[in-house]
Design a protein around this motif. Structure first.
Motif, PDB file in Angstrom:
ATOM      1  N   PRO A   1       0.854  -1.204   0.000  1.00 21.02           N
ATOM      2  CA  PRO A   1       0.000   0.000   0.000  1.00 21.02           C
ATOM      3  C   PRO A   1       0.880   1.240   0.000  1.00 21.02           C
ATOM      4  O   PRO A   1       1.863   1.324   0.751  1.00 21.02           O
ATOM      5  N   PRO A   2       0.566   2.210  -0.840  1.00 22.09           N
ATOM      6  CA  PRO A   2       1.436   3.388  -0.942  1.00 22.09           C
ATOM      7  C   PRO A   2       1.394   4.241   0.322  1.00 22.09           C
ATOM      8  O   PRO A   2       0.349   4.385   0.955  1.00 22.09           O
ATOM      9  N   ARG A   3       2.557   4.765   0.665  1.00 21.28           N
ATOM     10  CA  ARG A   3       2.635   5.720   1.758  1.00 21.28           C
ATOM     11  C   ARG A   3       2.342   7.111   1.205  1.00 21.28           C
ATOM     12  O   ARG A   3       2.530   7.377   0.030  1.00 21.28           O
ATOM     13  N   PRO A   4       1.888   8.026   2.061  1.00 20.79           N
ATOM     14  CA  PRO A   4       1.550   9.368   1.564  1.00 20.79           C
ATOM     15  C   PRO A   4       2.781  10.103   1.082  1.00 20.79           C
ATOM     16  O   PRO A   4       3.908   9.817   1.509  1.00 20.79           O
ATOM     17  N   PRO A   5       2.623  11.079   0.162  1.00 25.98           N
ATOM     18  CA  PRO A   5       3.782  11.781  -0.392  1.00 25.98           C
ATOM     19  C   PRO A   5       4.594  12.488   0.674  1.00 25.98           C
ATOM     20  O   PRO A   5       5.827  12.553   0.575  1.00 25.98           O
ATOM     21  N   GLU A   6       3.930  13.000   1.723  1.00 28.47           N
ATOM     22  CA  GLU A   6       4.679  13.753   2.733  1.00 28.47           C
ATOM     23  C   GLU A   6       5.570  12.844   3.573  1.00 28.47           C
ATOM     24  O   GLU A   6       6.432  13.321   4.315  1.00 28.47           O
ATOM     25  N   ALA A   7       5.392  11.519   3.460  1.00 28.08           N
ATOM     26  CA  ALA A   7       6.246  10.594   4.196  1.00 28.08           C
ATOM     27  C   ALA A   7       7.549  10.308   3.460  1.00 28.08           C
ATOM     28  O   ALA A   7       8.459   9.712   4.030  1.00 28.08           O
ATOM     29  N   ALA A   8       7.633  10.695   2.205  1.00 25.27           N
ATOM     30  CA  ALA A   8       8.853  10.447   1.430  1.00 25.27           C
ATOM     31  C   ALA A   8      10.032  11.175   2.077  1.00 25.27           C
ATOM     32  O   ALA A   8       9.897  12.300   2.548  1.00 25.27           O
TER      33      ALA A   8
ATOM     34  N   THR B   1       8.504   2.475 -19.636  1.00 23.33           N
ATOM     35  CA  THR B   1       7.433   1.474 -19.579  1.00 23.33           C
ATOM     36  C   THR B   1       6.054   2.074 -19.305  1.00 23.33           C
ATOM     37  O   THR B   1       5.039   1.520 -19.742  1.00 23.33           O
ATOM     38  N   GLU B   2       5.987   3.199 -18.579  1.00 22.83           N
ATOM     39  CA  GLU B   2       4.701   3.829 -18.277  1.00 22.83           C
ATOM     40  C   GLU B   2       4.692   5.283 -18.736  1.00 22.83           C
ATOM     41  O   GLU B   2       4.022   6.143 -18.155  1.00 22.83           O
ATOM     42  N   ASN B   3       5.418   5.579 -19.813  1.00 26.12           N
ATOM     43  CA  ASN B   3       5.634   6.962 -20.231  1.00 26.12           C
ATOM     44  C   ASN B   3       4.349   7.714 -20.552  1.00 26.12           C
ATOM     45  O   ASN B   3       4.310   8.944 -20.439  1.00 26.12           O
ATOM     46  N   GLU B   4       3.297   7.001 -20.958  1.00 27.22           N
ATOM     47  CA  GLU B   4       2.057   7.690 -21.327  1.00 27.22           C
ATOM     48  C   GLU B   4       1.348   8.309 -20.126  1.00 27.22           C
ATOM     49  O   GLU B   4       0.442   9.121 -20.291  1.00 27.22           O
ATOM     50  N   GLN B   5       1.776   7.945 -18.917  1.00 25.10           N
ATOM     51  CA  GLN B   5       1.186   8.515 -17.716  1.00 25.10           C
ATOM     52  C   GLN B   5       1.862   9.827 -17.297  1.00 25.10           C
ATOM     53  O   GLN B   5       1.459  10.428 -16.292  1.00 25.10           O
ATOM     54  N   TYR B   6       2.869  10.270 -18.078  1.00 19.70           N
ATOM     55  CA  TYR B   6       3.654  11.433 -17.665  1.00 19.70           C
ATOM     56  C   TYR B   6       3.781  12.437 -18.811  1.00 19.70           C
ATOM     57  O   TYR B   6       3.868  12.057 -19.978  1.00 19.70           O
TER      58      TYR B   6
ATOM     59  N   THR C   1       0.166  12.435 -14.931  1.00 17.32           N
ATOM     60  CA  THR C   1      -1.169  12.926 -15.289  1.00 17.32           C
ATOM     61  C   THR C   1      -2.259  12.344 -14.391  1.00 17.32           C
ATOM     62  O   THR C   1      -3.443  12.639 -14.559  1.00 17.32           O
ATOM     63  N   GLU C   2      -1.852  11.489 -13.476  1.00 16.35           N
ATOM     64  CA  GLU C   2      -2.747  10.921 -12.474  1.00 16.35           C
ATOM     65  C   GLU C   2      -1.898  10.533 -11.270  1.00 16.35           C
ATOM     66  O   GLU C   2      -0.666  10.519 -11.357  1.00 16.35           O
ATOM     67  N   ASP C   3      -2.522  10.246 -10.151  1.00 15.29           N
ATOM     68  CA  ASP C   3      -1.755   9.800  -8.995  1.00 15.29           C
ATOM     69  C   ASP C   3      -1.011   8.509  -9.343  1.00 15.29           C
ATOM     70  O   ASP C   3      -1.598   7.584  -9.946  1.00 15.29           O
ATOM     71  N   VAL C   4       0.275   8.447  -8.977  1.00 12.91           N
ATOM     72  CA  VAL C   4       1.086   7.256  -9.229  1.00 12.91           C
ATOM     73  C   VAL C   4       1.810   6.883  -7.935  1.00 12.91           C
ATOM     74  O   VAL C   4       1.814   7.640  -6.961  1.00 12.91           O
ATOM     75  N   VAL C   5       2.444   5.712  -7.952  1.00 15.95           N
ATOM     76  CA  VAL C   5       3.245   5.260  -6.815  1.00 15.95           C
ATOM     77  C   VAL C   5       4.665   5.014  -7.297  1.00 15.95           C
ATOM     78  O   VAL C   5       4.898   4.232  -8.229  1.00 15.95           O
TER      79      VAL C   5
ATOM     80  N   ARG D   1       2.976   7.592  -2.657  1.00 12.58           N
ATOM     81  CA  ARG D   1       2.001   8.142  -3.593  1.00 12.58           C
ATOM     82  C   ARG D   1       2.495   9.501  -4.075  1.00 12.58           C
ATOM     83  O   ARG D   1       2.862  10.366  -3.276  1.00 12.58           O
ATOM     84  N   VAL D   2       2.519   9.681  -5.387  1.00 13.78           N
ATOM     85  CA  VAL D   2       2.917  10.953  -5.996  1.00 13.78           C
ATOM     86  C   VAL D   2       1.674  11.543  -6.649  1.00 13.78           C
ATOM     87  O   VAL D   2       1.168  11.005  -7.632  1.00 13.78           O
ATOM     88  N   PRO D   3       1.154  12.647  -6.124  1.00 13.85           N
ATOM     89  CA  PRO D   3      -0.093  13.187  -6.668  1.00 13.85           C
ATOM     90  C   PRO D   3       0.054  13.687  -8.100  1.00 13.85           C
ATOM     91  O   PRO D   3       1.142  14.097  -8.530  1.00 13.85           O
ATOM     92  N   GLU D   4      -1.026  13.636  -8.816  1.00 19.17           N
ATOM     93  CA  GLU D   4      -1.078  14.187 -10.179  1.00 19.17           C
ATOM     94  C   GLU D   4      -0.506  15.606 -10.200  1.00 19.17           C
ATOM     95  O   GLU D   4      -0.786  16.431  -9.334  1.00 19.17           O
ATOM     96  N   GLY D   5       0.334  15.887 -11.199  1.00 20.55           N
ATOM     97  CA  GLY D   5       0.885  17.225 -11.379  1.00 20.55           C
ATOM     98  C   GLY D   5       2.116  17.540 -10.547  1.00 20.55           C
ATOM     99  O   GLY D   5       2.651  18.651 -10.647  1.00 20.55           O
ATOM    100  N   THR D   6       2.584  16.602  -9.722  1.00 17.82           N
ATOM    101  CA  THR D   6       3.781  16.853  -8.912  1.00 17.82           C
ATOM    102  C   THR D   6       5.027  16.784  -9.795  1.00 17.82           C
ATOM    103  O   THR D   6       5.231  15.795 -10.500  1.00 17.82           O
ATOM    104  N   PRO D   7       5.896  17.794  -9.781  1.00 18.61           N
ATOM    105  CA  PRO D   7       7.115  17.730 -10.601  1.00 18.61           C
ATOM    106  C   PRO D   7       8.024  16.585 -10.173  1.00 18.61           C
ATOM    107  O   PRO D   7       8.274  16.372  -8.986  1.00 18.61           O
ATOM    108  N   LEU D   8       8.510  15.844 -11.159  1.00 23.42           N
ATOM    109  CA  LEU D   8       9.500  14.792 -10.955  1.00 23.42           C
ATOM    110  C   LEU D   8      10.801  15.246 -11.600  1.00 23.42           C
ATOM    111  O   LEU D   8      10.843  15.492 -12.807  1.00 23.42           O
ATOM    112  N   ALA D   9      11.842  15.382 -10.804  1.00 21.59           N
ATOM    113  CA  ALA D   9      13.152  15.806 -11.299  1.00 21.59           C
ATOM    114  C   ALA D   9      14.017  14.567 -11.465  1.00 21.59           C
ATOM    115  O   ALA D   9      14.460  13.957 -10.483  1.00 21.59           O
ATOM    116  N   ILE D  10      14.246  14.178 -12.713  1.00 20.52           N
ATOM    117  CA  ILE D  10      15.061  13.003 -13.033  1.00 20.52           C
ATOM    118  C   ILE D  10      16.462  13.507 -13.350  1.00 20.52           C
ATOM    119  O   ILE D  10      16.651  14.292 -14.272  1.00 20.52           O
TER     120      ILE D  10
END
Length: 458
Positions: free
Chosen positions: A7-14, A72-77, A340-344, A349-358
Motif C-alpha cells: 500500500p502506498p505511503r503518503p507523499p509527505e512521508a517520502a 514502460t509507463e511513459n504515457e502517464q507522464y 497525469t494521475e496519482d502514481v506510486v 504516492r505521488v499526486p497528479e501534477g507533482t514535478p519529478l526531477a530526473i
C-alpha cells in the motif's frame, strides 16, 4: 516488495530535507544546484522529496523508477508546468514542448532528417566546417573554446537541417541563444516575483527572443521563396519539409509553428553538442595520457586522411572518450516530468501534477553503478561493464519514445570534430579553476565563465 504490492505511503512521508518555511530548499538549491541534488540523493535515496517555494518536488535517481517514468509507463507522464515555464516563452509549441498527438505528428515530420542515410550525408560537411573553423586559429592563441564550439555546431546544424549558410548571422543568433540559456538558469530572488513583473532578466530574455524570432522569420521566408520558385527540393531539408507538409485536411503548418520548430532545432541541435565538445576537450587537456591514447588511435586508423562517416565508426577509443565525457559531465543534467494521475514511485504516492526531477547528473556519478565515479576513465566502457549496467544508469539523450530525435546526428558530429581537432592542435588549460566547480544548471549544464584554452599547433 514492489510498488504495486505494498500500500502506498503518503507523499509527505517520502524522505528528504525539511528546508525553510515556504522557501523550502530554494536557497540551498540556488547556491549550488548540483551539490544540493547530490546531497539529497546520497542522504535520502533514489526517490526523495523536497520543497521549492511551497511546491513538492520528487527527485528520482533510482534507475527502476526512472525507467517506469520514461519508458514502460511513459504515457502517464508529461513534461509539465515547470518545464513549460522555462521553454515555452522561447520555443512556443515546438517539438521539445508539445505533447500527445500533436507531438507525434511533429516528430514524424522531423524524423526523416535523422535517418541513417541522411546522417551519413552530413559527415563531409561536418568535417569541412570543423577544418574551416580551425584554419582561423593560430599557434599559441588563447581562445574561449566554449564559444568556438557553439559557433561551429550552430553553423553545422543550420547547414544540415535548414540547408542554409548562416555564418553572417551566427553572432546574432548565438548571442540571442546565449541570453536565452543564461536567463533560463534562474535562481535569483527576483524570479519569485509574478511573471508579469518586468525584471531586468525577463526584459533581457524578451529582447533576445524577439531578436531570434526576427532572424528565424527571415530564414524561413527565404526558404519559402526558394521553394515557391523551385530553387530547392521540398525534401532537401527539414525546414522545407515543414513548410510543404500537409495534415489530413490538406492544411499546412502555421507560420508561427514553423518558427517554433526552427528555433527548437537551432537551440537543441547545437547547444548540447557544443557543451559535450567543450567538456571533452577540457578533460583531454587535463588527462594527457588519455589524449595520447586517442591520438594514437587516430593515427593508426586514419593516418593523414580526414575522418568520415564509415571510418569514425571504427574508432572504439574515441567512442569511449565521448561516452565517458557525457557520463561525467552530461550536457543535459536533468529531465522534468509530471504524472497525469496519482502514481506510486518508491512506495510513495505521488499526486497528479507533482514535478519529478530526473537527474542524469546524479545517476551518472552514482558509485552504485560506477567504480571511482568522479574520475575520467574512458577505459571503463568494456563490453562486460556495459552488459551489467542498468539501462537507465546512463541516459544522456533521455530514453523511451521521447529520446532525443537527433542523438545519432549529435554523436556523429561530436566524434568527427574530435577526430579532426586534436591531431591539429593540443589544448592547454589556461585558467587554474576547476571547470566542474564552475557550472550552472540552466536548461543545460553550462560553464559560468569562458573556457579559455591555449592552442598549440602540432
Amino acid at each position: 516488495m514492489s510498488d504495486t504490492d505494498a500500500p502506498p505511503r503518503p507523499p509527505e512521508a517520502a524522505p528528504g530535507p525539511d528546508g525553510l518555511p515556504f522557501l523550502g530548499s530554494f536557497l540551498e538549491s540556488s547556491r549550488d544546484f548540483f551539490a544540493f541534488r547530490d546531497r539529497v540523493a546520497a542522504e535520502y535515496g533514489g526517490v526523495a522529496r523536497y520543497e521549492i517555494l511551497g511546491q513538492d518536488v520528487f527527485l528520482l535517481t533510482d534507475p527502476d523508477a526512472i525507467r517506469r517514468v520514461l519508458v514502460t509507463e511513459n504515457e502517464q507522464y508529461v513534461k509539465g508546468e515547470l518545464f513549460q515555464q522555462q521553454l515555452r516563452p522561447v520555443l512556443g509549441n515546438g517539438l521539445l514542448n508539445s505533447e500527445g498527438d500533436f507531438w507525434r505528428r511533429q516528430r514524424h515530420l522531423i524524423q526523416p532528417a535523422f535517418t541513417p542515410d541522411r546522417i551519413a550525408g552530413y559527415a563531409d560537411m561536418m568535417v569541412e566546417a570543423t577544418e574551416r573553423t580551425s584554419a582561423r586559429w593560430g599557434d599559441g592563441e588563447v581562445r574561449d573554446v566554449h564559444r568556438d564550439m557553439m559557433g561551429l555546431t550552430l553553423d553545422i546544424v543550420a547547414r544540415a537541417l535548414m540547408g542554409v549558410d548562416i555564418r553572417d548571422r551566427t553572432p546574432a543568433i548565438g548571442g540571442a541563444l546565449d541570453t536565452v540559456m543564461e536567463q533560463s538558469a534562474g535562481g535569483s530572488l527576483l524570479d519569485l516575483l509574478p511573471p508579469a513583473v518586468p525584471t531586468p532578466g525577463r526584459e533581457k530574455l524578451r529582447e533576445a527572443v524577439a531578436a531570434l524570432d526576427r532572424i528565424v522569420d527571415e530564414l524561413v521566408d527565404e526558404k519559402r521563396r526558394a521553394l515557391r520558385e523551385g530553387e530547392v527540393d521540398p525534401d532537401a531539408d527539414v525546414v522545407s519539409a515543414l513548410l510543404t507538409a500537409e495534415d489530413d485536411d490538406g492544411e499546412r503548418m502555421a507560420a508561427e509553428q514553423v518558427r517554433d520548430e526552427v528555433k527548437t532545432l537551432l537551440l537543441a541541435g547545437h547547444e548540447t553538442t557544443a557543451l559535450s565538445l567543450t567538456f571533452t576537450l577540457h578533460l583531454l587537456a587535463r588527462h594527457p595520457e588519455i589524449e595520447q591514447r586517442l591520438l594514437d588511435e587516430l593515427e593508426t586508423e586514419l593516418g593523414d586522411d580526414p575522418p568520415g562517416f564509415d571510418t569514425v565508426r571504427d574508432l572504439e577509443y574515441l567512442d569511449d572518450v565521448v561516452t565517458e565525457s557525457m557520463r561525467l559531465l552530461p550536457p543535459v543534467h536533468g529531465i522534468l516530468r509530471e504524472p497525469t494521475e496519482d502514481v506510486v514511485l518508491g512506495g510513495y504516492r505521488v499526486p497528479e501534477g507533482t514535478p519529478l526531477a530526473i537527474s542524469q547528473w546524479v545517476v551518472h556519478r552514482d558509485p552504485a553503478h560506477y567504480d571511482d565515479p568522479h574520475a575520467f576513465r574512458p577505459e571503463r566502457w568494456t563490453d562486460e561493464m556495459e552488459a551489467e549496467l542498468h539501462p537507465l544508469a546512463y541516459f544522456p539523450f533521455s530514453s523511451g519514445p521521447r529520446r532525443c530525435v537527433g542523438d545519432r546526428f549529435a554523436l556523429l558530429e561530436a566524434k568527427l570534430i574530435l577526430a579532426t581537432l586534436p591531431p591539429r592542435f593540443s589544448f592547454e588549460v589556461v585558467d587554474p579553476v576547476d571547470l566542474e566547480e564552475n557550472l550552472e544548471a540552466s536548461i543545460t549544464t553550462r560553464p559560468t565563465q569562458p573556457v579559455r584554452m591555449r592552442l598549440h599547433e602540432r
